[in-house]
Write a protein that holds these residues in place. Structure first.
Motif, short mmCIF file in Angstrom:
data_model
loop_
_atom_site.label_atom_id
_atom_site.label_comp_id
_atom_site.label_asym_id
_atom_site.label_seq_id
_atom_site.Cartn_x
_atom_site.Cartn_y
_atom_site.Cartn_z
N MET A 1 10.88 59.20 42.42
CA MET A 1 11.86 59.53 43.43
C MET A 1 13.05 58.61 43.23
O MET A 1 12.92 57.50 42.79
CB MET A 1 11.29 59.34 44.81
CG MET A 1 10.08 60.20 45.08
SD MET A 1 9.59 60.18 46.78
CE MET A 1 10.87 61.20 47.44
N GLY A 2 14.18 59.04 43.62
CA GLY A 2 15.37 58.23 43.49
C GLY A 2 16.57 59.07 43.86
O GLY A 2 16.45 60.09 44.51
N ASN A 3 17.72 58.63 43.42
CA ASN A 3 18.93 59.39 43.72
C ASN A 3 18.98 60.69 42.93
O ASN A 3 19.76 61.57 43.22
CB ASN A 3 20.16 58.54 43.42
CG ASN A 3 20.25 57.36 44.38
OD1 ASN A 3 19.77 57.44 45.50
ND2 ASN A 3 20.82 56.27 43.93
N ILE A 20 -8.11 62.86 43.71
CA ILE A 20 -7.11 62.76 42.65
C ILE A 20 -6.24 61.55 42.97
O ILE A 20 -6.10 61.15 44.13
CB ILE A 20 -6.25 64.03 42.53
CG1 ILE A 20 -5.43 64.27 43.81
CG2 ILE A 20 -7.09 65.23 42.19
CD1 ILE A 20 -4.31 65.27 43.60
N ARG A 21 -5.69 60.97 41.94
CA ARG A 21 -4.77 59.84 42.11
C ARG A 21 -3.41 60.26 41.58
O ARG A 21 -3.32 60.89 40.53
CB ARG A 21 -5.25 58.61 41.36
CG ARG A 21 -6.43 57.97 42.02
CD ARG A 21 -6.75 56.67 41.38
NE ARG A 21 -7.87 56.03 42.08
CZ ARG A 21 -8.39 54.88 41.73
NH1 ARG A 21 -7.90 54.23 40.70
NH2 ARG A 21 -9.38 54.38 42.41
N ILE A 22 -2.40 59.89 42.34
CA ILE A 22 -1.03 60.15 41.90
C ILE A 22 -0.27 58.82 41.88
O ILE A 22 -0.58 57.91 42.65
CB ILE A 22 -0.30 61.18 42.79
CG1 ILE A 22 -0.21 60.71 44.24
CG2 ILE A 22 -0.97 62.54 42.70
CD1 ILE A 22 0.66 61.60 45.12
N ALA A 23 0.68 58.73 40.99
CA ALA A 23 1.58 57.59 40.91
C ALA A 23 2.97 58.12 41.20
O ALA A 23 3.43 59.07 40.56
CB ALA A 23 1.51 56.95 39.54
N ILE A 24 3.63 57.53 42.17
CA ILE A 24 4.97 57.96 42.57
C ILE A 24 5.96 56.89 42.16
O ILE A 24 5.83 55.73 42.54
CB ILE A 24 5.04 58.18 44.10
CG1 ILE A 24 4.01 59.22 44.54
CG2 ILE A 24 6.46 58.58 44.51
CD1 ILE A 24 3.85 59.31 46.05
N TYR A 25 6.94 57.30 41.37
CA TYR A 25 8.01 56.38 40.97
C TYR A 25 9.10 56.45 42.03
O TYR A 25 9.66 57.51 42.29
CB TYR A 25 8.56 56.78 39.60
CG TYR A 25 9.86 56.10 39.26
CD1 TYR A 25 9.90 54.72 39.05
CD2 TYR A 25 11.03 56.82 39.16
CE1 TYR A 25 11.10 54.09 38.74
CE2 TYR A 25 12.23 56.20 38.84
CZ TYR A 25 12.26 54.83 38.64
OH TYR A 25 13.44 54.21 38.34
N VAL A 26 9.37 55.32 42.65
CA VAL A 26 10.42 55.24 43.67
C VAL A 26 11.54 54.38 43.11
O VAL A 26 11.35 53.20 42.85
CB VAL A 26 9.88 54.61 44.99
CG1 VAL A 26 11.00 54.50 46.01
CG2 VAL A 26 8.72 55.40 45.54
N SER A 82 -0.08 72.38 44.63
CA SER A 82 1.16 71.62 44.51
C SER A 82 1.19 70.52 45.57
O SER A 82 0.54 70.63 46.61
CB SER A 82 2.39 72.52 44.65
OG SER A 82 2.48 73.00 45.98
N ILE A 83 1.91 69.47 45.25
CA ILE A 83 2.13 68.37 46.19
C ILE A 83 3.63 68.14 46.26
O ILE A 83 4.31 68.12 45.22
CB ILE A 83 1.44 67.08 45.72
CG1 ILE A 83 -0.08 67.25 45.74
CG2 ILE A 83 1.85 65.89 46.58
CD1 ILE A 83 -0.82 66.09 45.10
N SER A 84 4.14 67.99 47.46
CA SER A 84 5.54 67.62 47.66
C SER A 84 5.57 66.23 48.28
O SER A 84 4.71 65.88 49.07
CB SER A 84 6.23 68.61 48.60
OG SER A 84 6.24 69.89 48.01
N ILE A 85 6.59 65.48 47.91
CA ILE A 85 6.74 64.11 48.41
C ILE A 85 8.16 63.98 48.92
O ILE A 85 9.11 64.46 48.32
CB ILE A 85 6.49 63.11 47.28
CG1 ILE A 85 5.06 63.27 46.76
CG2 ILE A 85 6.74 61.68 47.74
CD1 ILE A 85 4.86 62.81 45.37
#
Length: 107
Positions: A1-3, A20-26, A82-85
């Motif tokens: 995630m970001g600009n 399940i494991r997810i990694a979110i880039y912020v 699907s997954i939304s963040i």
């Protein structure tokens, strides 16, 4: 995630198992408590857990410019593939979004 978002369209490996494991880039900093995980339009954030500590991303100047945040989601919660963040940017107050589609292999 970001600009900006790359909006990864689809996970390469089908998902299977109990969690399940997810990694979110912020990129940058989100307002605490405003990162949300959705599946099928439902906010499932409170039903996830943090299996690993957040990892700071820093450059050679040792300045933190983002984070990798890890979440574990019980497979039983996933009603759609699907997954939304979403997250609220700390400085601009803009809500940023990203999503991923995947295939579930039910055991």
């Amino acid at each position: 995630m970001g600009n900006h978002f790359t909006n990864q369209l689809s996970a390469i490996t089908p998902l299977k198992g109990r969690n399940i494991r997810i990694a979110i880039y912020v990129e940058g900093t989100e307002r605490p408590g405003f990162l949300r995980i959705y599946n099928g339009g439902r906010d499932i954030t409170s039903q996830t857990r943090k299996p690993l500590a957040d990892e700071p991303l820093s450059g050679s100047d040792k300045i933190v410019y983002g984070w990798i945040k890890y979440y574990e989601i019980p497979m039983r919660l996933l009603t759609t593939e699907s997954i939304s963040i979403s997250a609220l940017d700390y400085f601009s107050n803009k809500t940023l979004y990203d999503h991923i589609n995947f295939t579930i292999v039910r055991e």
